[in-house]
Design a protein around this motif. Structure first.
Motif, PDB file in Angstrom:
ATOM      1  N   LEU A 367       0.819  -1.211   0.000  1.00 50.32           N
ATOM      2  CA  LEU A 367       0.000   0.000   0.000  1.00 50.32           C
ATOM      3  C   LEU A 367       0.857   1.268   0.000  1.00 50.32           C
ATOM      4  N   MET A 368       2.072   1.170   0.538  1.00 49.99           N
ATOM      5  CA  MET A 368       2.942   2.346   0.529  1.00 49.99           C
ATOM      6  C   MET A 368       3.564   2.606  -0.847  1.00 49.99           C
ATOM      7  N   LEU A 369       3.255   1.746  -1.798  1.00 56.53           N
ATOM      8  CA  LEU A 369       3.699   1.961  -3.182  1.00 56.53           C
ATOM      9  C   LEU A 369       2.608   2.605  -4.035  1.00 56.53           C
ATOM     10  N   ALA A 370       1.497   2.990  -3.418  1.00 54.60           N
ATOM     11  CA  ALA A 370       0.379   3.544  -4.186  1.00 54.60           C
ATOM     12  C   ALA A 370       0.794   4.776  -4.970  1.00 54.60           C
ATOM     13  N   GLU A 371       1.574   5.663  -4.354  1.00 49.66           N
ATOM     14  CA  GLU A 371       2.014   6.869  -5.068  1.00 49.66           C
ATOM     15  C   GLU A 371       2.935   6.504  -6.222  1.00 49.66           C
ATOM     16  N   ALA A 372       3.853   5.579  -5.987  1.00 42.64           N
ATOM     17  CA  ALA A 372       4.772   5.158  -7.049  1.00 42.64           C
ATOM     18  C   ALA A 372       3.999   4.556  -8.221  1.00 42.64           C
ATOM     19  N   LEU A 373       3.012   3.737  -7.921  1.00 42.08           N
ATOM     20  CA  LEU A 373       2.179   3.153  -8.981  1.00 42.08           C
ATOM     21  C   LEU A 373       1.395   4.225  -9.717  1.00 42.08           C
ATOM     22  N   ASN A 374       0.904   5.192  -8.997  1.00 40.80           N
ATOM     23  CA  ASN A 374       0.143   6.273  -9.611  1.00 40.80           C
ATOM     24  C   ASN A 374       0.982   7.001 -10.653  1.00 40.80           C
ATOM     25  N   PHE A 375       2.223   7.331 -10.290  1.00 39.87           N
ATOM     26  CA  PHE A 375       3.095   8.017 -11.235  1.00 39.87           C
ATOM     27  C   PHE A 375       3.505   7.115 -12.392  1.00 39.87           C
ATOM     28  N   ALA A 376       3.695   5.822 -12.123  1.00 38.60           N
ATOM     29  CA  ALA A 376       4.071   4.894 -13.196  1.00 38.60           C
ATOM     30  C   ALA A 376       2.940   4.759 -14.215  1.00 38.60           C
ATOM     31  N   LEU A 377       1.708   4.667 -13.731  1.00 36.41           N
ATOM     32  CA  LEU A 377       0.575   4.533 -14.643  1.00 36.41           C
ATOM     33  C   LEU A 377       0.281   5.835 -15.378  1.00 36.41           C
ATOM     34  N   ALA A 378       0.578   6.957 -14.752  1.00 35.90           N
ATOM     35  CA  ALA A 378       0.293   8.256 -15.374  1.00 35.90           C
ATOM     36  C   ALA A 378       1.080   8.465 -16.655  1.00 35.90           C
ATOM     37  N   GLU A 379       2.172   7.724 -16.824  1.00 35.45           N
ATOM     38  CA  GLU A 379       2.936   7.822 -18.067  1.00 35.45           C
ATOM     39  C   GLU A 379       2.195   7.172 -19.234  1.00 35.45           C
ATOM     40  N   HIS A 380       1.186   6.364 -18.934  1.00 37.41           N
ATOM     41  CA  HIS A 380       0.471   5.627 -19.980  1.00 37.41           C
ATOM     42  C   HIS A 380      -1.010   5.973 -20.058  1.00 37.41           C
ATOM     43  N   MET A 381      -1.501   6.717 -19.087  1.00 32.75           N
ATOM     44  CA  MET A 381      -2.904   7.100 -19.083  1.00 32.75           C
ATOM     45  C   MET A 381      -3.016   8.437 -18.337  1.00 32.75           C
TER      46      MET A 381
END
Length: 447
Positions: A367-381
């Motif tokens: 759950l503490m990776l939620a921000e990291a995932l958010n930024f990773a996905l933002a590069e594609h959507m």
């Protein structure tokens, strides 16, 4: 409950400090007052304002003088201050022909304030030493645990990964600033007081400033811009520093208490099995060091307003602010010393449970990776879409007891480096911040 905890036989080891108490004992205060009177006479003799024999007689009498404490206490109760009673006794010890030169051109507040500054100079040297001794083991902890992974928390909730070394560096930064502030305060605080009855030094005629400057040199003090009989900002600034320092220590103590909770288990104040013991619960190890630090800081925060009230003084000599300082400032110094004593012990004996820190990170299931995932996905959507997707995935991960990465991977097919999405890889500039703090600590403590 003791009348004065710092002087209690039971609580003195918790709230007291013998070295500081000695500096504010009646004996030491009188010694400082005598030092000021002797220095004043010598300076005036050097300037030709009184016979050299008079200065020597005053110095000799002061050096061997022991007051009649009962009579001095009675005189203080009568006058509200100890100076007149002390001078009356000291004049009896000086050769009669030279006794009139004692206290020449000064007023009661000149002697008491300058004696206080001498006491404060020694007290600040003591507190500074304690602060430096607290910072050294903290620096060692920050270096030792710069890579020790743990949960960073905001609003008491797990937020992003950090390292314990980063947290300790965060404790150190304000303490290093407090050291810097202290050096700045000293220049304004450690100054002589000599103004005479209303601050004009009229009794000394045209020699007033020369006597003031000479007295400052003799005592190793600075020269104020203006007599400060009713301008007490220097003492209020000191009180503010004491509140800041004890508050900085209490931030560390508050973190320790929270991290030492049974449900968290990441820290213990020490490895001593008997420390913080309970009278009835054998399993308890109460965070008593941190509790005292926080209590001392909260007491200082409350007392600080009294020192601000003491700033409100009338005309050239005031009626009550002085007494308010006497009631407040020594207590604030004592609370700060107590907090430093406990903080030093805490910093030297803190037990860090690195396994529990990592276990708590793993228990979050990504759950503490939620921000990291958010930024990773933002590069594609779109970022809004990415945040909405992550929010849904978080709820699913929580309700299903699954790892967040696993849930997200089921929902997207973007070319993302999933193997790099680990808590230890999402620490930002943590190491650089730690380096900054440790470098400054090295310069301040060993430079």
């Amino acid at each position: 409950m003791p009348f004065l905890p710092g002087e209690s036989r039971l609580f003195g080891g918790v709230f007291g400090d013998e070295a500081l108490a000695a500096l504010f004992s009646d004996e030491h205060q009188v010694a400082c007052m005598l030092e000021v009177e002797s220095a004043l006479a010598q300076v005036q003799a050097d300037l030709g304002l009184l016979p050299a024999e008079a200065a020597r007689a005053i110095a000799a009498a002061a050096a061997h003088f022991t007051p009649d404490w009962a009579a001095l206490a009675q005189a203080t109760a009568r006058d509200g201050v100890p100076v007149a009673g002390l001078l009356a006794q000291l004049r009896q010890a000086v050769e009669p022909s030279f006794a009139p030169y004692l206290h020449w051109g000064a007023t009661t507040q000149d002697i008491l304030d300058t004696a206080l500054v001498l006491q404060l100079r020694a007290a600040l040297e003591l507190l500074e030493g304690k602060l430096r001794h607290t910072l050294r083991p903290l620096a060692d902890l920050a270096a030792q645990h710069r890579h020790t992974l743990m949960a960073g928390r905001t609003h008491s909730q797990q937020a992003l990964p950090i390292t314990f070394g980063f947290k300790v560096a965060g404790w150190m930064a304000p303490l290093l600033r407090d050291l810097e502030r202290l050096q700045q305060i000293k220049a304004r605080l450690l100054v002589v007081q000599l103004g005479g009855a209303v601050g004009t030094l009229a009794a000394l005629g045209s020699d007033g400033l020369r006597v003031q400057e000479g007295l400052a040199r003799a005592l190793g003090l600075g020269v104020p811009l203006f007599p400060w009989h009713t301008a007490r900002d220097n003492l209020a600034e000191l009180a503010g520093w004491l509140a800041l320092l004890s508050g900085s220590l209490a931030k560390m103590a508050q973190d320790v208490i929270l991290l030492a909770q049974s449900e968290v288990g990441e820290l213990r104040e020490s490895a001593e099995p008997e420390r913080g013991g309970s009278s009835t619960l054998p399993q308890k190890s109460n965070p008593v060091l941190s509790e005292v630090i926080i209590a001392s800081a909260r007491a200082n925060a409350a007392l600080l307003s009294s020192m601000h009230h003491a700033l409100i003084a009338e005309h050239e000599r005031a009626t009550h602010g002085w007494q308010l300082e006497w009631l407040t400032l020594p207590s604030m110094l004592a609370h700060t010393a107590a907090a430093l004593n406990q903080a030093r012990y805490l910093s030297e004996h803190l037990v860090v449970n690195t396994e529990q820190m990592r276990s708590n990170v793993l228990a979050s299931r990504g759950l503490m990776l939620a921000e990291a995932l958010n930024f990773a996905l933002a590069e594609h959507m779109g970022r809004t879409q990415a945040k909405a997707l992550i929010r849904e995935a978080v709820e699913a991960a929580r309700s299903e007891g699954r790892h967040l990465l696993e849930v997200v991977r089921e929902r997207v097919s973007f070319p993302i480096r999933w193997e790099a999405l680990k808590e230890e890889n999402y620490l930002g500039s943590s190491q650089l911040f730690i380096d900054r703090v440790l470098q400054q600590a090295e310069e301040v403590l060993h430079g």
